[in-house]
Design an enzyme around this catalytic site. Structure first.
Site, PDB file in Angstrom:
ATOM      1  N   ASN A 134      37.479  42.019 -28.044  1.00 59.94           N
ATOM      2  CA  ASN A 134      37.378  42.775 -26.792  1.00 59.94           C
ATOM      3  C   ASN A 134      36.243  43.792 -26.945  1.00 59.94           C
ATOM      4  O   ASN A 134      36.391  44.781 -27.657  1.00 59.94           O
ATOM      5  CB  ASN A 134      38.728  43.471 -26.548  1.00 59.94           C
ATOM      6  N   TRP A 135      35.141  43.523 -26.268  1.00 62.87           N
ATOM      7  CA  TRP A 135      33.973  44.404 -26.418  1.00 62.87           C
ATOM      8  C   TRP A 135      34.125  45.710 -25.660  1.00 62.87           C
ATOM      9  O   TRP A 135      33.344  46.623 -25.825  1.00 62.87           O
ATOM     10  CB  TRP A 135      32.703  43.693 -25.928  1.00 62.87           C
ATOM     11  N   LYS A 136      35.114  45.782 -24.784  1.00 64.41           N
ATOM     12  CA  LYS A 136      35.313  46.970 -23.929  1.00 64.41           C
ATOM     13  C   LYS A 136      34.012  47.290 -23.188  1.00 64.41           C
ATOM     14  O   LYS A 136      33.298  46.364 -22.811  1.00 64.41           O
ATOM     15  CB  LYS A 136      35.832  48.139 -24.772  1.00 64.41           C
ATOM     16  N   HIS A 171      45.811  46.061 -20.886  1.00 63.95           N
ATOM     17  CA  HIS A 171      45.359  46.811 -22.064  1.00 63.95           C
ATOM     18  C   HIS A 171      45.747  48.277 -21.874  1.00 63.95           C
ATOM     19  O   HIS A 171      45.701  48.793 -20.761  1.00 63.95           O
ATOM     20  CB  HIS A 171      43.841  46.658 -22.232  1.00 63.95           C
ATOM     21  N   GLU A 227      44.241  50.918 -22.373  1.00 65.89           N
ATOM     22  CA  GLU A 227      43.212  51.754 -21.728  1.00 65.89           C
ATOM     23  C   GLU A 227      43.277  51.587 -20.207  1.00 65.89           C
ATOM     24  O   GLU A 227      42.992  52.529 -19.465  1.00 65.89           O
ATOM     25  CB  GLU A 227      41.828  51.397 -22.285  1.00 65.89           C
ATOM     26  N   GLU A 235      49.819  45.770 -29.123  1.00 64.16           N
ATOM     27  CA  GLU A 235      48.823  46.762 -29.529  1.00 64.16           C
ATOM     28  C   GLU A 235      49.433  48.158 -29.459  1.00 64.16           C
ATOM     29  O   GLU A 235      49.450  48.777 -28.379  1.00 64.16           O
ATOM     30  CB  GLU A 235      47.606  46.704 -28.597  1.00 64.16           C
ATOM     31  N   GLY A 278      41.637  51.913 -32.033  1.00 67.07           N
ATOM     32  CA  GLY A 278      40.423  52.693 -32.234  1.00 67.07           C
ATOM     33  C   GLY A 278      40.610  53.911 -33.131  1.00 67.07           C
ATOM     34  O   GLY A 278      39.766  54.797 -33.187  1.00 67.07           O
ATOM     35  N   SER A 313      42.991  48.535 -34.659  1.00 67.59           N
ATOM     36  CA  SER A 313      42.271  48.814 -35.909  1.00 67.59           C
ATOM     37  C   SER A 313      42.320  47.670 -36.923  1.00 67.59           C
ATOM     38  O   SER A 313      42.371  47.911 -38.136  1.00 67.59           O
ATOM     39  CB  SER A 313      42.770  50.122 -36.545  1.00 67.59           C
ATOM     40  N   GLY A 321      39.033  45.130 -31.273  1.00 66.35           N
ATOM     41  CA  GLY A 321      38.117  45.950 -30.488  1.00 66.35           C
ATOM     42  C   GLY A 321      36.863  46.256 -31.271  1.00 66.35           C
ATOM     43  O   GLY A 321      35.947  45.439 -31.370  1.00 66.35           O
ATOM     44  N   GLY A 322      36.828  47.445 -31.871  1.00 65.90           N
ATOM     45  CA  GLY A 322      35.636  47.932 -32.579  1.00 65.90           C
ATOM     46  C   GLY A 322      35.002  46.922 -33.517  1.00 65.90           C
ATOM     47  O   GLY A 322      33.772  46.722 -33.499  1.00 65.90           O
TER      48      GLY A 322
HETATM   49  P1  PGA Z   1      40.452  48.386 -32.010  1.00 66.31           P
HETATM   50  O1  PGA Z   1      40.845  47.995 -30.514  1.00 66.31           O
HETATM   51  O2  PGA Z   1      40.376  47.109 -32.788  1.00 66.31           O
HETATM   52  O3  PGA Z   1      39.103  49.074 -31.867  1.00 66.31           O
HETATM   53  O4  PGA Z   1      41.499  49.312 -32.511  1.00 66.31           O
HETATM   54  C1  PGA Z   1      41.783  46.990 -30.264  1.00 66.31           C
HETATM   55  C2  PGA Z   1      41.939  46.806 -28.797  1.00 66.31           C
HETATM   56  O5  PGA Z   1      41.849  47.795 -28.058  1.00 66.31           O
HETATM   57  O6  PGA Z   1      42.141  45.672 -28.327  1.00 66.31           O
END
Ligand code: PGA
Length: 250
Positions: free
Chosen positions: A9-11, A95, A97, A167, A173, A213, A234-235
């Protein structure tokens, strides 16, 4: 047999040029053909990334969100039909967010799931508790409610297409990954809730991904958990070498 999946997930990251470079590198370095690899770039890059992935075995494309309505006067929004029309087969829904910053409730998310499925778009439905929920020991209750209101009104046929991502909000993150004990515990709980609602066959065939993470160091032990069928990253999905190493650690 349920699918093993690693999704990135590049966000809200990457320019188009940087995003396409990332895909090129990934295609060269991720050698694990036994799992499904999904890339979720920002909406605006979807069509270009679809071109790059065209004909590449084992890679699929996801959007990071979709609107719950089929179409209409919703300035700035993107429909499930549009997402499918540029070549994506998956969509991340719920998600944390989206839940936290955009006020998406379980009820709205259920509508998004229904709309996605009506357009043959497979939802990757995210659930997860906050740090407060976990310290108050209500994390199972929180996730149970998210499943109940966000998914469990689906008919069995529709539910059987859904992918779930656990998650924990406190792990996203932050560098604070769930322990294998915490991840396995929650994944097993989710599977048992699915079993209660839809039966053993469906519960055994639902892919449940872990996110929060995940990196090249911890992926292997997380993916080794019995009920963890892959990851939503994510990251670490923004660094081709690290994402490839997560993919290859399955
Ligand atoms: P992260 O994000 O790997 O940066 O913790 C995961 C996600 O939000 O899907």
């Amino acid at each position: 047999m349920r699918k093993k999946i690693v999704a990135g997930n590049w966000k809200m990251n990457t320019t188009l040029t940087k995003g396409l470079e990332l895909v090129d590198e990934l295609l060269q370095t991720s050698t694990n053909d036994s799992i499904l690899k999904i890339i979720a770039p920002p909406f605006i890059h979807l069509a270009s990334v679809a071109d790059k992935l065209n004909g590449k075995e084992g890679f699929e494309l996801a959007a990071q969100n979709c609107h719950q309505s089929a179409n209409g006067a919703f300035t700035g929004e993107v429909s499930a039909e549009m997402i499918v029309s540029v070549g994506a087969k998956y969509v991340i829904i719920g998600h944390s967010e989206r839940r936290i910053y955009f006020g998406e409730t379980n009820a709205t998310l259920y509508q998004k799931v229904v709309t996605a499925l009506a357009n043959n778009l497979v939802p990757i439905f995210c659930v997860g508790e906050s740090a407060d929920d976990r310290s108050a020991n209500v994390h199972l209750e929180t996730v149970k409610q998210q499943l109940k209101e966000g998914l469990f009104n689906l008919q069995l046929d529709d539910f059987s297409k859904v992918i779930i991502a656990y998650e924990p909000v406190w792990a996203i993150g932050t560098g604070a990954t769930a322990t294998t004990h915490q991840a396995q515990g929650m994944h097993n709980f989710i599977r048992s809730e699915i079993n209660k609602k839809y039966g053993k066959d469906i519960s055994e065939n639902t892919s449940i991904l872990y996110g929060g993470s995940v990196n090249a160091e911890n992926a292997k032990e997380l993916f080794a958990c019995l009920d963890v069928d892959g990851g939503l990253i994510g990251g670490a999905s923004l660094k081709a070498a690290e994402f490839a190493s997560i993919i290859n650690s399955f």
